[in-house]
Every structure is written in structure tokens, then in C-alpha cells.
Scaffold this motif. Structure first.
Motif, PDB file in Angstrom:
ATOM      1  N   GLU A   1       0.818  -1.211   0.000  1.00 53.39           N
ATOM      2  CA  GLU A   1       0.000   0.000   0.000  1.00 53.39           C
ATOM      3  C   GLU A   1       0.853   1.264   0.000  1.00 53.39           C
ATOM      4  OE1 GLU A   1      -2.528  -0.263   3.409  1.00 53.39           O
ATOM      5  OE2 GLU A   1      -3.478  -2.108   2.719  1.00 53.39           O
ATOM      6  N   PHE A   2       2.049   1.174   0.578  1.00 50.22           N
ATOM      7  CA  PHE A   2       2.926   2.342   0.682  1.00 50.22           C
ATOM      8  C   PHE A   2       3.793   2.540  -0.556  1.00 50.22           C
ATOM      9  CE2 PHE A   2       2.360   0.995   5.147  1.00 50.22           C
ATOM     10  CZ  PHE A   2       1.689   2.118   5.601  1.00 50.22           C
TER      11      PHE A   2
ATOM     12  N   ASN B   1       9.031   7.990   5.173  1.00 50.24           N
ATOM     13  CA  ASN B   1       7.764   7.271   5.241  1.00 50.24           C
ATOM     14  C   ASN B   1       7.564   6.714   6.657  1.00 50.24           C
ATOM     15  OD1 ASN B   1       5.437   5.905   4.736  1.00 50.24           O
ATOM     16  ND2 ASN B   1       6.193   4.889   2.903  1.00 50.24           N
ATOM     17  N   ARG B   2       7.028   7.522   7.526  1.00 48.56           N
ATOM     18  CA  ARG B   2       6.853   7.172   8.932  1.00 48.56           C
ATOM     19  C   ARG B   2       5.841   6.034   9.134  1.00 48.56           C
ATOM     20  NH1 ARG B   2      11.218   8.661  11.048  1.00 48.56           N
ATOM     21  NH2 ARG B   2      11.682  10.857  10.871  1.00 48.56           N
ATOM     22  N   GLU B   3       4.789   6.012   8.355  1.00 45.62           N
ATOM     23  CA  GLU B   3       3.773   4.973   8.506  1.00 45.62           C
ATOM     24  C   GLU B   3       4.363   3.586   8.269  1.00 45.62           C
ATOM     25  OE1 GLU B   3       0.845   6.137   5.712  1.00 45.62           O
ATOM     26  OE2 GLU B   3      -0.021   7.659   7.023  1.00 45.62           O
ATOM     27  N   GLN B   4       5.201   3.489   7.277  1.00 47.05           N
ATOM     28  CA  GLN B   4       5.835   2.214   6.966  1.00 47.05           C
ATOM     29  C   GLN B   4       6.804   1.807   8.085  1.00 47.05           C
ATOM     30  OE1 GLN B   4       7.606   2.124   3.103  1.00 47.05           O
ATOM     31  NE2 GLN B   4       8.187  -0.023   3.252  1.00 47.05           N
ATOM     32  N   ILE B   5       7.497   2.763   8.646  1.00 44.13           N
ATOM     33  CA  ILE B   5       8.416   2.484   9.750  1.00 44.13           C
ATOM     34  C   ILE B   5       7.638   2.010  10.978  1.00 44.13           C
ATOM     35  CG2 ILE B   5      10.046   3.547  11.364  1.00 44.13           C
ATOM     36  CD1 ILE B   5      10.916   5.364   9.002  1.00 44.13           C
TER      37      ILE B   5
ATOM     38  N   ALA C   1       6.493  -1.576  10.438  1.00 47.66           N
ATOM     39  CA  ALA C   1       7.601  -2.520  10.606  1.00 47.66           C
ATOM     40  C   ALA C   1       7.928  -2.718  12.086  1.00 47.66           C
ATOM     41  CB  ALA C   1       8.827  -2.031   9.849  1.00 47.66           C
ATOM     42  N   LYS C   2       7.908  -1.647  12.865  1.00 47.69           N
ATOM     43  CA  LYS C   2       8.179  -1.754  14.301  1.00 47.69           C
ATOM     44  C   LYS C   2       7.115  -2.594  14.998  1.00 47.69           C
ATOM     45  CE  LYS C   2      10.812   2.462  15.069  1.00 47.69           C
ATOM     46  NZ  LYS C   2      10.836   3.781  15.733  1.00 47.69           N
ATOM     47  N   PHE C   3       5.860  -2.420  14.581  1.00 53.86           N
ATOM     48  CA  PHE C   3       4.778  -3.199  15.177  1.00 53.86           C
ATOM     49  C   PHE C   3       4.990  -4.690  14.943  1.00 53.86           C
ATOM     50  CE2 PHE C   3       0.706  -5.378  14.649  1.00 53.86           C
ATOM     51  CZ  PHE C   3       0.196  -5.224  15.924  1.00 53.86           C
TER      52      PHE C   3
END
Length: 128
Positions: free
Chosen positions: A55-56, A69-73, A76-78
Motif C-alpha cells: 500500500e505504501f 515514510n513514517r507509517e511504513q516504519i 515494521a516496528k509493530f
């Protein structure tokens, strides 16, 4: 199954071996079941993560967009904080949420020609 709701340890814990052979009666059989389930969980998590990462993706990313791209980071952390697939499989196995079944074993049948030949020899001997 929603692996995000499973509350198990995210680190390795010393376990009692006797807990693993209660259901199967064989520790090695239990380990095979656990490894196959861990592989299933791993594949499911990987497919889920890849579908969310798609999606990103945009057709033309600049270098600046990749690092910002903070949302993608955060995504990934989640996924990094989730318990490992092996720990999820152990949790399911010990809490009886995992069951294994064995396909029926086929008994090899001798070819009819060899049985017929033996019967012919027996019949010939009895007729004499």
C-alpha cells in the motif's frame, strides 16, 4: 488467526519437556508439529506484512520519500514487536489450541500376479 491478540512472552523461556509430550507421547513428534505450525504462522505473517507494505509503494520513489515514510516504519516496528512464530506455536500447543491429525496410512498390497503364481504352484502339487 489474529496473532496480534496473543499474549505470550516475546523472549525465550525455559520450558518443561514433560509438557510437550503429554498430548503426543513423543517429544520428537511434538517438535515436528511445533515446527510445522511455526512455519505456517511465519508465512501468514509474512504475507500480511507484504500486503500492507504494498500500500505504501509508489511507482517512482525518490530517496527522500523512502526515508520519510513514517507509517511504513511504524508498521515494521509493530511487526517486530510481535512474538516470534515459534513462540506463538508453543503457546498454541501448550494451551491446547493446536491439534494435529495423521492421514490414514495405506497398507501396501502385494501384486496379484505373485499371489496367483504361488496358488498355481500349490494347486499343481496337490493335484499330483
Amino acid at each position: 488467526m489474529d496473532y496480534k491478540k496473543i499474549r505470550t512472552s516475546t523472549e525465550a523461556v525455559t520450558r518443561n519437556l514433560n509438557d510437550f509430550d503429554k498430548e503426543t507421547g513423543n517429544i520428537y513428534e511434538s517438535l515436528v508439529i511445533l515446527s510445522k505450525r511455526a512455519n505456517q504462522v511465519s508465512l501468514e505473517l509474512k504475507e500480511e506484512l507484504l500486503s500492507k507494505i504494498e500500500e505504501f509503494q509508489t511507482p517512482s520513489d525518490s530517496l527522500e520519500e523512502i526515508f520519510e515514510n513514517r507509517e511504513q516504519i511504524e508498521l515494521a516496528k509493530f511487526y517486530e514487536q510481535l512474538p516470534k512464530p515459534t513462540l506463538i506455536a508453543i503457546y498454541e500447543f501448550l494451551n491446547e489450541k493446536l491439534s494435529a491429525y495423521y492421514p490414514e496410512e495405506e497398507v501396501p498390497i502385494a501384486p496379484l500376479t505373485s499371489v496367483d503364481e504361488e496358488n498355481k504352484e500349490v494347486k499343481e502339487k496337490t493335484e499330483e
